[in-house]
Enzyme design. Structure first.
Site, PDB file in Angstrom:
ATOM      1  N   CYS A  74       0.870  -1.185   0.000  1.00 31.02           N
ATOM      2  CA  CYS A  74       0.000   0.000   0.000  1.00 31.02           C
ATOM      3  C   CYS A  74       0.899   1.224   0.000  1.00 31.02           C
ATOM      4  CB  CYS A  74      -0.925   0.001   1.212  1.00 31.02           C
ATOM      5  SG  CYS A  74      -2.070   1.390   1.266  1.00 31.02           S
TER       6      CYS A  74
ATOM      7  N   CYS B 279       8.384  20.853   0.993  1.00 30.27           N
ATOM      8  CA  CYS B 279       7.199  21.529   1.510  1.00 30.27           C
ATOM      9  C   CYS B 279       7.672  22.612   2.465  1.00 30.27           C
ATOM     10  CB  CYS B 279       6.288  20.534   2.222  1.00 30.27           C
ATOM     11  SG  CYS B 279       4.778  21.261   2.876  1.00 30.27           S
TER      12      CYS B 279
END
Length: 579
Positions: free
Chosen positions: A9, A128
């Site tokens: 995942c 970021c």
């Protein structure tokens, strides 16, 4: 029965672990002999050997794709999304045994080297400006997706903490594609001549596999020149490329100035609130370094790097000149922002549209652009926008300083709710940038409310996973502990894994707690000197005042979020967590 179990995942690494353990336990109860191949960061990959595959009666893949599918040619293989394996692992395995067909690897996969051993070589950069955790979570998601797809990938992280896991020139030269998942502008010159794909940290975090797939199809060659770089970026149509991204670039470069300056000012207060007024003392020196120098550089750096984001290096000088003028005129951070955009777009216009003979073209970046852009920006700041903006900022500052308790509480509720609305997203960053900007005007109350509220979501999720232990699995409780620590550090993103799976419950609980904390912080008149550091800023005397009441506001809001979510969470809902 011999079973090979594969879980993967990419955007939720601990979900890989959670699904693997639950399926392994269910297979053991059925008396099956199982080998687990987990594609995640929590545990090292133990790929099935050729002998194990040959002896396997069944291959079960709980993932969106089959890793290295050519290995399983001719075997019975069952594939389904990992989410469908979590609610009832035993039923999932029974379905796999009943329905698994003979597997045939896709022709494109068999022919493409990207899916075989080695794969393609990818280098990536994530960045970021204020949500530091987004940088690392996006990097992990890309790294996991790349490995699961059979590629070789290296990810460099950048942001307000600087560059880590830095890419080497050799790695860049050998790469088939470069992925820049950045919310701020990064230097593109070292990727000149490479195929570059630009996106945001949010896309990389939420959709890592599609991001890498798009990189191979949509990446374009960049030559490192500023005009080409900006043009190539514009063609990608990335929504973050524009006013918002330019602003965040400036904020990211300004943050170290604000943090260092605020903490140095706080250290000067250790000797007394007015001790710095006595010349020659250590308190006076600390105030000179923090308030007189670091804070004085805030607005020029903000404006300079906004302009840099727009026009690359030619924009830095006129941007900083405009920012310094904004500070001297008194137009503060608002004037600095306007000066940065003005300088950047003027410099960009000169770069693109002013054509000179080839004999003097080399003078453009060192003479023509700085002169024209600085002249236009400076005159505009002095004669047009400087004084009106200064008046606006003074009015805003006066309002914030003189507002009554009711208005203060309402502002605290608004800022607190914004900090918890999207956990590091645009709304969160807008509130944070507002608070940081006011520090330059010596207005410290909103920043205190903003940091306190920003700590609530992650702390609250940690509290919820502890109080309602029966509603969380063991890996989820471990993720809750990590979230609690992240919250103490003022990293709201610790709550993202919980919000991603259960947003209709998590987000309202976080907003409620954050709004209460913001309101209480403003009500008690809390002031914060440094815009980051979380609970650890309390270790510096007078960095936060009043410290105990401020801490109480954080505790109250965190309990509202944690206990509220613990009460409304459904026990059957599994939360996808990310390491």
């Amino acid at each position: 029965m011999n079973l090979i179990l594969i879980t993967a995942c990419p955007s939720g690494m601990a979900t890989t672990f959670l699904a693997a353990k639950r399926l392994e336990q269910a297979a053991t109860r059925l008396g099956w002999n199982v080998h687990v191949e987990m594609h995640g960061e929590i545990a090292p990959l133990q790929a099935a050997s050729a002998e194990q595959i040959a002896n396997a009666d069944l291959i079960v893949v709980a993932a969106d794709h089959v890793p290295a599918p050519e290995r399983f040619e001719g075997k019975r293989l069952f594939q389904a999304p990992i989410a469908s394996a979590l609610p009832d692992p035993s039923a999932f395995l029974s379905q796999a045994k009943r329905e698994a067909p003979i597997f045939s690897a896709p022709a494109a996969t068999a022919a493409a080297p990207a899916s075989s051993a080695g794969g393609k070589k990818i280098v990536a950069v994530t960045a970021c400006p204020t949500g530091v955790a987004h940088t690392f979570m996006a990097a992990e998601a890309l790294a996991e997706a790349g490995k699961a797809m059979g590629h070789q990938i290296r990810v460099e992280t950048q942001g307000s903490v600087g560059a880590q896991n830095k890419l080497t020139e050799e790695e860049i030269a050998a790469a088939d594609v470069v992925v820049l998942a950045c919310d701020i502008e990064v230097d593109p010159s070292r990727f000149a001549g490479k195929r570059v794909y630009r996106t945001s940290t949010g896309n990389a975090l939420k959709k890592p596999r599609p991001t890498l797939e798009a990189a191979f199809t949509d990446a374009a060659v960049e030559d490192g020149a500023s005009a080409v770089s900006n043009s190539a970026s514009a063609k990608k149509g990335i929504k973050e490329k524009g006013v918002y991204k330019h602003l965040l670039t400036g904020v990211s470069f300004m943050l170290p100035m604000v943090v260092a300056g605020g903490l140095l000012i706080a250290l000067s207060f250790v000797f007394g609130i007015e001790a710095f007024q006595e010349e020659g003392t250590l308190a006076a020196a600390l105030m000179q370094i923090g308030g007189g120098t670091a804070f004085a550089l805030m607005i020029p750096v903000l404006a300079g790097y906004i302009a840099y984001s727009i026009a690359d290096r030619p924009g830095i000088a006129p941007g900083m000149i405009g920012g310094m003028l904004a500070a001297e005129i008194g137009s503060g951070f608002i004037g600095g922002i306007l000066a940065g955009f003005l300088a950047g777009y003027v410099a960009l216009a000169v770069t693109r549209y002013v054509k000179l003979p080839s004999s003097v073209e080399s003078l453009k970046p060192i003479l023509i652009i700085p002169l024209v852009a600085s002249l236009v920006t400076g005159l505009t700041m002095i004669y047009v926008i400087g004084e009106p903006v200064a008046g606006l900022l003074n009015a805003l500052t006066s309002f914030l300083e003189s507002m009554g308790s009711t208005n203060a509480v309402l502002l605290g509720i608004l800022l607190g709710a914004m900090m918890c609305f999207d956990l590091g997203g645009p709304v969160n960053k807008a509130a944070y940038t507002f608070g940081v900007g006011l520090l330059a005007s010596e207005t410290y109350g909103p920043m205190a409310a903003i940091m306190a509220a920003g700590m609530v979501p992650a702390i609250g999720m940690g509290i919820a996973s502890f109080v309602a232990r029966n509603k969380f699995s063991a890996p989820e409780r471990e993720a809750g502990k990590a979230s609690f620590v992240l919250g103490l550090c003022f990293i709201s993103e610790g709550a993202i894994p919980f919000a991603a799976k259960d947003p209709l419950r998590v987000i309202p609980a976080c907003i409620a707690g954050g709004a209460v904390t913001g309101a209480l912080s403003m009500l008690v008149g809390a002031k914060l000197m440094a815009p980051h550091g979380g609970i650890f800023v309390l270790l510096i005397p007078n960095a936060i005042t009043p410290a105990l009441l401020y801490l109480g506001a954080i505790v109250v809001g965190s309990l509202i979020t944690g206990l509220g979510y613990a009460f409304i969470k459904r026990g059957a809902a599994q939360v996808a967590v990310a390491s």
